[in-house]
Design a protein around this motif. Structure first.
Motif, short mmCIF file in Angstrom:
data_model
loop_
_atom_site.label_atom_id
_atom_site.label_comp_id
_atom_site.label_asym_id
_atom_site.label_seq_id
_atom_site.Cartn_x
_atom_site.Cartn_y
_atom_site.Cartn_z
N GLU A 41 -20.79 -16.33 -7.73
CA GLU A 41 -21.11 -14.98 -7.27
C GLU A 41 -21.20 -14.97 -5.75
N LEU A 157 -5.44 -6.26 -22.08
CA LEU A 157 -6.16 -5.03 -22.43
C LEU A 157 -5.16 -3.89 -22.64
N SER A 237 -14.38 0.52 -18.00
CA SER A 237 -14.37 -0.30 -19.22
C SER A 237 -14.84 -1.71 -18.88
P1 NDP Z 1 -16.54 -5.21 -13.15
O1 NDP Z 1 -17.14 -6.43 -13.74
O2 NDP Z 1 -16.61 -3.94 -13.91
O3 NDP Z 1 -15.00 -5.46 -12.79
C1 NDP Z 1 -14.57 -6.61 -12.13
C2 NDP Z 1 -13.12 -6.51 -11.80
O4 NDP Z 1 -12.34 -6.42 -12.98
C3 NDP Z 1 -12.76 -5.31 -10.95
O5 NDP Z 1 -11.87 -5.75 -9.93
C4 NDP Z 1 -12.03 -4.40 -11.91
O6 NDP Z 1 -11.04 -3.66 -11.22
C5 NDP Z 1 -11.34 -5.43 -12.79
N1 NDP Z 1 -10.76 -4.95 -14.01
C6 NDP Z 1 -9.57 -5.37 -14.50
N2 NDP Z 1 -9.26 -4.74 -15.61
C7 NDP Z 1 -10.24 -3.88 -15.85
C8 NDP Z 1 -10.45 -2.94 -16.84
N3 NDP Z 1 -9.57 -2.73 -17.78
N4 NDP Z 1 -11.58 -2.22 -16.84
C9 NDP Z 1 -12.47 -2.41 -15.85
N5 NDP Z 1 -12.31 -3.29 -14.85
C10 NDP Z 1 -11.20 -4.00 -14.85
O7 NDP Z 1 -17.12 -4.96 -11.69
P2 NDP Z 1 -18.61 -5.04 -11.16
O8 NDP Z 1 -18.57 -4.31 -9.86
O9 NDP Z 1 -19.59 -4.70 -12.21
O10 NDP Z 1 -18.81 -6.59 -10.85
C11 NDP Z 1 -18.05 -7.29 -9.95
C12 NDP Z 1 -18.86 -8.51 -9.58
O11 NDP Z 1 -18.01 -9.35 -8.84
C13 NDP Z 1 -20.07 -8.21 -8.72
O12 NDP Z 1 -21.17 -8.86 -9.29
C14 NDP Z 1 -19.72 -8.83 -7.37
O13 NDP Z 1 -20.83 -9.37 -6.72
C15 NDP Z 1 -18.78 -9.89 -7.81
N6 NDP Z 1 -17.85 -10.47 -6.82
C16 NDP Z 1 -17.80 -11.83 -6.81
C17 NDP Z 1 -16.98 -12.49 -5.97
C18 NDP Z 1 -16.99 -13.97 -6.00
O14 NDP Z 1 -17.40 -14.55 -6.99
N7 NDP Z 1 -16.55 -14.62 -4.97
C19 NDP Z 1 -16.11 -11.77 -5.04
C20 NDP Z 1 -16.19 -10.33 -5.17
C21 NDP Z 1 -17.03 -9.73 -6.05
P3 NDP Z 1 -11.15 -2.08 -11.00
O15 NDP Z 1 -12.60 -1.76 -10.77
O16 NDP Z 1 -10.29 -1.85 -9.81
O17 NDP Z 1 -10.59 -1.50 -12.25
#
Ligand code: NDP
Length: 327
Positions: A41, A157, A237
């Motif tokens: 994270e 998906l 989603s």
């Molecule tokens: P989500 O867990 O909801 O989504 C994560 C990623 O999955 C987004 O880029 C989203 O893209 C993508 N995604 C791909 N397919 C789908 C789909 N069908 N439906 C929804 N999402 C999809 O995002 P959160 O914001 O809840 O969580 C992201 C986490 O990542 C945070 O905790 C953040 O801190 C972390 N993070 C960690 C990093 C690291 O480990 N180095 C770097 C950056 C972030 P989209 O929203 O464009 O659809």
């Protein structure tokens, strides 16, 4: 057998929360394989990921051999056998595409480097974080010692959404449908193809027998399903995306069923006129931990135009990240 090391990035996010418990329960690698989870994270989200790790402990999953939470990519990918790259920079209001690609370059470049430096020799990478195909390309280009084909992106998906829509249309169950394909990019240009799909052995396109339904209803419904879910649920989603990530890696490692195939975005070898190297979705079968593109399918005019449009978008994205010096 030693536990399999599974690294999940963005572990504290929505998808991460829906994913981790299923990995630990055996849904990813089967009921006989123990796993070590590595949760990566950003520093601000480490505490939340630690909370999820506490809940994982409290499930007392027999297959969960250990959990580590870190904000250090080198540690997270050290010895990784499977990596699920979920964390990405979402597009925010007013953000230009170049900014989005640049922000994601800042995430997927160091992750590619860390995979190159320390992952296990059998590493398999699935990128979920969007723009998934191009993020996978960025990571791959910074991991020159890892076979290029180990970097894949998720179109499962879309595949599962297409199965469900087609089953509803034809009044059958998803189990009755085989050989459906998603081609191209995981974006609005993706092409869900039913021309080779079979429904209880009969050709799906012939059963549908309605090109207008395919063009004006089925394809846009599948491609825009993510937006429809945001509209209904008030959040994107998550469980269905996590489920698809599980399906993707499960089938890659354990194989696709006989007489069927699935869809994975993988580096093109030039098949079906898709330029070599871009990470595009194809029909694939998997066996013994390897995937192969299903060859010899006839591509009709309806499909050709749509595959070409999605592939053109991927070429544009590749050229954009090249232009930004990200690959
Ligand atoms: P989500 O867990 O909801 O989504 C994560 C990623 O999955 C987004 O880029 C989203 O893209 C993508 N995604 C791909 N397919 C789908 C789909 N069908 N439906 C929804 N999402 C999809 O995002 P959160 O914001 O809840 O969580 C992201 C986490 O990542 C945070 O905790 C953040 O801190 C972390 N993070 C960690 C990093 C690291 O480990 N180095 C770097 C950056 C972030 P989209 O929203 O464009 O659809």
């Amino acid at each position: 057998m030693a536990p399999v090391n599974v690294t999940v990035t963005g572990a504290a996010g929505q998808i991460g929360y829906a994913l981790l418990f299923r990995i630990a329960s055996g849904a990813l690698l089967g009921p006989d394989t123990k796993v070590n989870l590595r949760l990566l994270e950003i520093p601000a989200a480490v505490k939340a990921a630690e909370g999820t790790a506490m809940e994982l402990d409290d499930c007392a999953f027999p297959l969960l051999a250990g959990i580590e939470v870190t904000d250090d990519a080198k540690k997270a990918f050290d010895g990784a056998n499977v990596a699920l790259l979920v964390g990405a920079r979402p597009r925010t209001k007013g953000m230009e595409r170049g900014d989005l690609l640049e922000a994601n370059g800042g995430i997927f470049k160091p992750q590619g480097e860390a995979i190159n430096a320390g992952a296990a020799s059998d590493i398999k990478v699935l990128v979920v974080g969007n723009p998934a195909n191009t993020n996978a390309l960025i990571a791959q280009q910074h991991a020159p010692d890892v076979p290029a084909g180990r970097f894949t992106a998720m179109t499962r998906l879309d595949h599962n959404r297409a199965l469900s829509q087609l089953a509803t249309k034809l009044g059958v169950t998803v189990e009755d449908i085989k050989k459906l394909t998603i081609w191209g990019n995981h974006s609005a240009t993706q092409y869900p193809d039913v021309f080779h799909a079979e429904v209880n052995g009969k050709n799906a396109a012939e059963l549908v027998n309605d090109e207008a339904w395919l063009a004006d209803s089925f394809i846009p419904t599948v491609a825009k399903r993510g937006a429809a879910i945001i509209e209904a649920r008030g959040a994107s989603s998550a469980a269905s995306a996590a489920n698809a990530a599980i399906d993707h890696v499960h089938d890659w490692v354990l194989g696709t069923p006989a007489g069927d195939w699935t869809s994975m975005a993988i580096p093109s070898d030039g098949s079906y006129g898709v330029p070599e190297g871009i990470i595009s979705s194809f029909p694939v079968t998997c066996a013994d931990g390897e995937y192969s593109i299903v060859q010899g399918l006839e591509v009709n005019e309806f499909s050709r135009a749509r595959i070409d449009a999605s592939v053109a978008e991927l070429v544009e994205e590749r050229d954009a990240v090249k232009g930004l010096g990200l690959i």
